[in-house]
Design a protein around this motif. Sequence first.
Motif, PDB file in Angstrom:
ATOM      1  N   GLU A 188      47.708  34.848  39.282  1.00 45.40           N
ATOM      2  CA  GLU A 188      46.446  35.290  39.884  1.00 45.40           C
ATOM      3  C   GLU A 188      45.512  35.820  38.794  1.00 45.40           C
ATOM      4  O   GLU A 188      44.318  35.521  38.770  1.00 45.40           O
ATOM      5  CB  GLU A 188      46.722  36.373  40.939  1.00 45.40           C
TER       6      GLU A 188
ATOM      7  N   VAL B 238      41.877  33.989  37.415  1.00 48.58           N
ATOM      8  CA  VAL B 238      40.583  34.678  37.514  1.00 48.58           C
ATOM      9  C   VAL B 238      39.974  34.878  36.125  1.00 48.58           C
ATOM     10  O   VAL B 238      38.783  34.658  35.913  1.00 48.58           O
ATOM     11  CB  VAL B 238      40.735  36.017  38.262  1.00 48.58           C
TER      12      VAL B 238
ATOM     13  N   PHE C 179      34.574  39.557  43.291  1.00 48.72           N
ATOM     14  CA  PHE C 179      35.410  39.545  44.473  1.00 48.72           C
ATOM     15  C   PHE C 179      35.137  38.330  45.352  1.00 48.72           C
ATOM     16  O   PHE C 179      36.044  37.620  45.781  1.00 48.72           O
ATOM     17  CB  PHE C 179      35.129  40.839  45.248  1.00 48.72           C
TER      18      PHE C 179
ATOM     19  N   THR D   1      36.272  34.619  44.145  1.00 55.62           N
ATOM     20  CA  THR D   1      37.663  34.363  43.753  1.00 55.62           C
ATOM     21  C   THR D   1      38.339  33.364  44.674  1.00 55.62           C
ATOM     22  O   THR D   1      38.276  33.506  45.886  1.00 55.62           O
ATOM     23  CB  THR D   1      38.439  35.679  43.795  1.00 55.62           C
ATOM     24  N   PRO D   2      39.007  32.355  44.111  1.00 59.62           N
ATOM     25  CA  PRO D   2      39.788  31.451  44.952  1.00 59.62           C
ATOM     26  C   PRO D   2      41.074  32.126  45.388  1.00 59.62           C
ATOM     27  O   PRO D   2      41.473  33.132  44.807  1.00 59.62           O
ATOM     28  CB  PRO D   2      40.114  30.294  44.001  1.00 59.62           C
ATOM     29  N   THR D   3      41.714  31.570  46.427  1.00 55.08           N
ATOM     30  CA  THR D   3      43.071  32.041  46.715  1.00 55.08           C
ATOM     31  C   THR D   3      43.991  31.330  45.724  1.00 55.08           C
ATOM     32  O   THR D   3      43.802  30.149  45.431  1.00 55.08           O
ATOM     33  CB  THR D   3      43.514  31.713  48.149  1.00 55.08           C
ATOM     34  N   VAL D   4      44.911  32.075  45.183  1.00 53.25           N
ATOM     35  CA  VAL D   4      45.831  31.531  44.190  1.00 53.25           C
ATOM     36  C   VAL D   4      47.231  31.559  44.776  1.00 53.25           C
ATOM     37  O   VAL D   4      47.688  32.612  45.237  1.00 53.25           O
ATOM     38  CB  VAL D   4      45.784  32.359  42.885  1.00 53.25           C
TER      39      VAL D   4
ATOM     40  N   TYR E 265      41.745  40.751  42.898  1.00 58.57           N
ATOM     41  CA  TYR E 265      40.909  40.625  44.098  1.00 58.57           C
ATOM     42  C   TYR E 265      41.642  40.177  45.348  1.00 58.57           C
ATOM     43  O   TYR E 265      41.460  40.745  46.423  1.00 58.57           O
ATOM     44  CB  TYR E 265      39.748  39.654  43.842  1.00 58.57           C
ATOM     45  N   GLN E 266      42.462  39.135  45.255  1.00 61.13           N
ATOM     46  CA  GLN E 266      43.057  38.643  46.502  1.00 61.13           C
ATOM     47  C   GLN E 266      44.048  39.664  47.069  1.00 61.13           C
ATOM     48  O   GLN E 266      44.187  39.772  48.290  1.00 61.13           O
ATOM     49  CB  GLN E 266      43.655  37.245  46.361  1.00 61.13           C
ATOM     50  N   ARG E 267      44.692  40.421  46.206  1.00 54.09           N
ATOM     51  CA  ARG E 267      45.594  41.459  46.712  1.00 54.09           C
ATOM     52  C   ARG E 267      44.811  42.650  47.260  1.00 54.09           C
ATOM     53  O   ARG E 267      45.253  43.303  48.203  1.00 54.09           O
ATOM     54  CB  ARG E 267      46.554  41.906  45.620  1.00 54.09           C
ATOM     55  N   VAL E 268      43.659  42.957  46.661  1.00 55.14           N
ATOM     56  CA  VAL E 268      42.801  44.016  47.208  1.00 55.14           C
ATOM     57  C   VAL E 268      42.419  43.649  48.640  1.00 55.14           C
ATOM     58  O   VAL E 268      42.504  44.476  49.561  1.00 55.14           O
ATOM     59  CB  VAL E 268      41.543  44.226  46.343  1.00 55.14           C
ATOM     60  N   ARG E 269      42.053  42.387  48.844  1.00 56.36           N
ATOM     61  CA  ARG E 269      41.670  41.929  50.183  1.00 56.36           C
ATOM     62  C   ARG E 269      42.843  42.084  51.154  1.00 56.36           C
ATOM     63  O   ARG E 269      42.696  42.608  52.253  1.00 56.36           O
ATOM     64  CB  ARG E 269      41.217  40.462  50.139  1.00 56.36           C
TER      65      ARG E 269
ATOM     66  N   ILE F 168      43.367  45.741  51.978  1.00 56.48           N
ATOM     67  CA  ILE F 168      42.371  46.288  52.908  1.00 56.48           C
ATOM     68  C   ILE F 168      42.715  45.871  54.344  1.00 56.48           C
ATOM     69  O   ILE F 168      42.672  46.692  55.270  1.00 56.48           O
ATOM     70  CB  ILE F 168      40.940  45.853  52.525  1.00 56.48           C
TER      71      ILE F 168
END
Lengths: 756, 154
Positions: A669, A673, A704, A707-710, B137-141, B144
């Motif tokens: 991840e 990024v 934020f 960002t793509p999903t990884v 970021y994806q883990r922050v999302r 939340i």
Amino acid sequence: MKKRTFLLTAIAATGALIVGWGVMPARQRLMGSSPLPLTKGDIALNGWIKLSPDGSVGLIMPRSEMGQGTHTGLAMLVAEELDCSMSQIRILPAPIDKIYGNVAGLAEGVPFRPEDQGAVARTTRWTMVKVMREMGFMMTGGSASIKDLWFPLREAAAMTKASLVNAIALNWKVAPANVKVSEGIFSAEGGKKISYGDAVTKFGAQLKPADKYELKSAAAFTVIGKPLKRLESGEKVSGKAAFGIDAVVPGMVYAAVKMAPQLRGKSTQIDASSAEKMRGVKKVLQFTGSQDATGGVAVIAEHYWLAKKALEAVKITWDVSETNSLSTAQGMNAMKAALDADTGFGFYKAGDVDAAMSSAASRIKAEYAAPNLAHAPLEPMNCTVEFKDGKATVWVATQVPDFARNAAAKVLGIEPEAVTINVAYLGGGFGRRLEIDVIAAAASIAKQMPGQAVQMIWSREEDMKHDFYRPAAVSRFEAGLDSKGEVVAWRNVSAGQNIVPQYMARNAGLPMGGPDKTSSEGAFDQAYEFPNVRVGHTAVDLSTPIGFWRGVGHSHQAFFKESFIDECAVAAKSDPYEYRMNLLKNHPRHRAVLELAATKAGWALPLAPTTDGIKKARGIALHESFGSIIVQVAEVSVTKEGSIKVHRVVCAVDCGLAVNPNLIAQQMESAVVFGLSAALYGRIDIEKGVVQQSNYHDYPILRFNETPTVETHIVPSSLPPEGIGEPGLPPIAPAVGNALFALTGKRLRNLPLTLV
Amino acid sequence: MDTKISINGAIKIVQADADTPMLWVLRDDLKMTGTKFGCGMALCGACTIHLDGAPARSCVTTLSAVGDKAVTTIEGGSGPIFEAVKKAWVDVDVVQCGYCQPGQLMAATALLANNKTPTDQQIDQAMSGNLCRCGTYQRVRLAIHAASKSIAIG
């Protein structure tokens, strides 16, 4: 191979037990040994594990935690072989000593392909390992922490456990094989039980090193392989974790600095008459930049904001002569001219590329380019130095504590042993914190304020404009294809500055000759089965200060190579996935990663458009670096205005044995990024020696909402662990570039990628 | 000159100049280093604090601008929303280097205090001012959303 000698001692006063071993005889420890903090009056040991009567297990930690999870990963190795609970582990600072040197990461610097097992390659690697062990540079880098310490840490732990088991078994009058250990408790039939802490208290003083111990087989692992949570999470979430900039020393003052706008420049004259009168100001001074760095002016004041305000009031005359003709355009021209003139050092040759090229059914050619890049970690450069009574204490976020110590000592005119380095958590490293310029500058400033700690903080602007940049590069490719479109000849020469000679000279004081493997890594060392090939690199001498940036040579070479492979696939009217599989017929490990990525990404299936009906396309890229093989499939769309949107990135990873799948996923991840920021936005432009970018508005990093999903999928492996901090970065730029071609028919050969 | 400010429920007295950004009042005058310096230009969000519960970038909020407002920092965050957010951060294993995280946590807590069940778009809007160089970021999302669920369960 010299067998390690294990030394063991008990510390009577505190009851704590140090376990370690001597890798080399004392006479070879050129830097001198410093004892572990609590070995009062005992034999000075450079050990790895400290056991205490309270049951805590201290892991002497020679690697810096910069988000890559090294503290957690290394703790897992110890918990596994000790059979203790992760909650018993305490991370303790390591003294500076050669046994903590990074061997694996630095030994990778030999210019041989990974699969080259010829006599010359093997001998050179063996020699490099010996040399690196002798040098013992403590360096967190090269994606090598787990790989480097996989055996040493496990051996130290296994031997510790075996020694305690022997003592306990003797006391319990049972065979050692009948003593079981689990979750920090030793037990035997008949309800016999003792904890690690109590065993240390009871048996520590008379412990004998076990002459026999075993490392667990992978089948027996109970800790390694589990997706355990990061150890320091709670600390970081509470805001209590201390980064370099968070050092608080009683009586500390602050320094704000302004360095010459031109790289390598310096100040010649200052008028500090107004500044000196301002509130809280203690001193205004000029400082010289260390090698390849830039000099400037510092204001020391009671408070940082007062220092910063006073700095604006200092009139400074700059010497711009060093780099006033340096520009990005000049650099690009120099690299292209070098390629016109020279085919460079040949890093890899096979077959007869000239003959095969001239008899090929068709040929394609392309030129690729990538710019300088800044590191821009979120914690700006800073360092705190207290110079008092001929000794110094340094608080800093660094990846190189021993180079840092030497740099401070040199500036202050004292012996390295008189300098204590306190390594904090790093608010991002990415290779920027492999440099000692920041420590040298802080020491220069603190030298003029003896007796008080001085915290030097760089503004974001100073940080951005005084980096050691990822080198720019230009690369030319030519492929000869047969009538089926398969590659029969592959010719590739890149041009750019070489990092290693600059880096080693200024940080280690070592002149390094010979080819710089990092200049061609990612180009010459890839597994594709080209029958006739030549890959070379021609070094270009520019005055841009350059350094190691996440992925190093792979960071740009992967974009060049994976994009050009895609061009070959297109010329052959072949599916890019199938084309790569065909080039790796004899490489089952690579094929397995490709297949996993393609399967999980649904490569063969149609790709639905976005919810707004905008078309999406996929791009694929495969790259091997730092011992690991990564394949990424990116799903990309383009807005009406021409903005590039990356929706999803599927990663398949073969990194050898997966120590912690959660940390591996975090690094995928992270690298995606980081790499995408570079791919879409990253550029550092230099005009008359001045870096044009200054902050996150003109050197954007991915936000934020961009960002793509990884997704991360790991190929199971029983080979020893390989690197994971960097390998996820190289494939993302080409995966996106290749998707853009599939989507638009436009082949982008320059970074950053842009369609407008 | 002495200035009184309310920080994490307690009154503190500082001597900083009125134009000093709160970031430095906190870190330097008060030695509260949880709030981080990243850019100095409200571009990165590492310096995020709450003023009367609303998120503010302390690097561009001067001491004089604070006035009577209650300042909350990462050190003083408390209450069920804050606890839910911190727990979610640990459960999802969000952090990597951790430098941006105090700012992320403050922004996320302010979002959830205002809107207990944010959509992805609302999360984007609230969090896009917080940069993360490590790519969490994806883990922050995810965190939340997880915090939102646990607040709903109460």
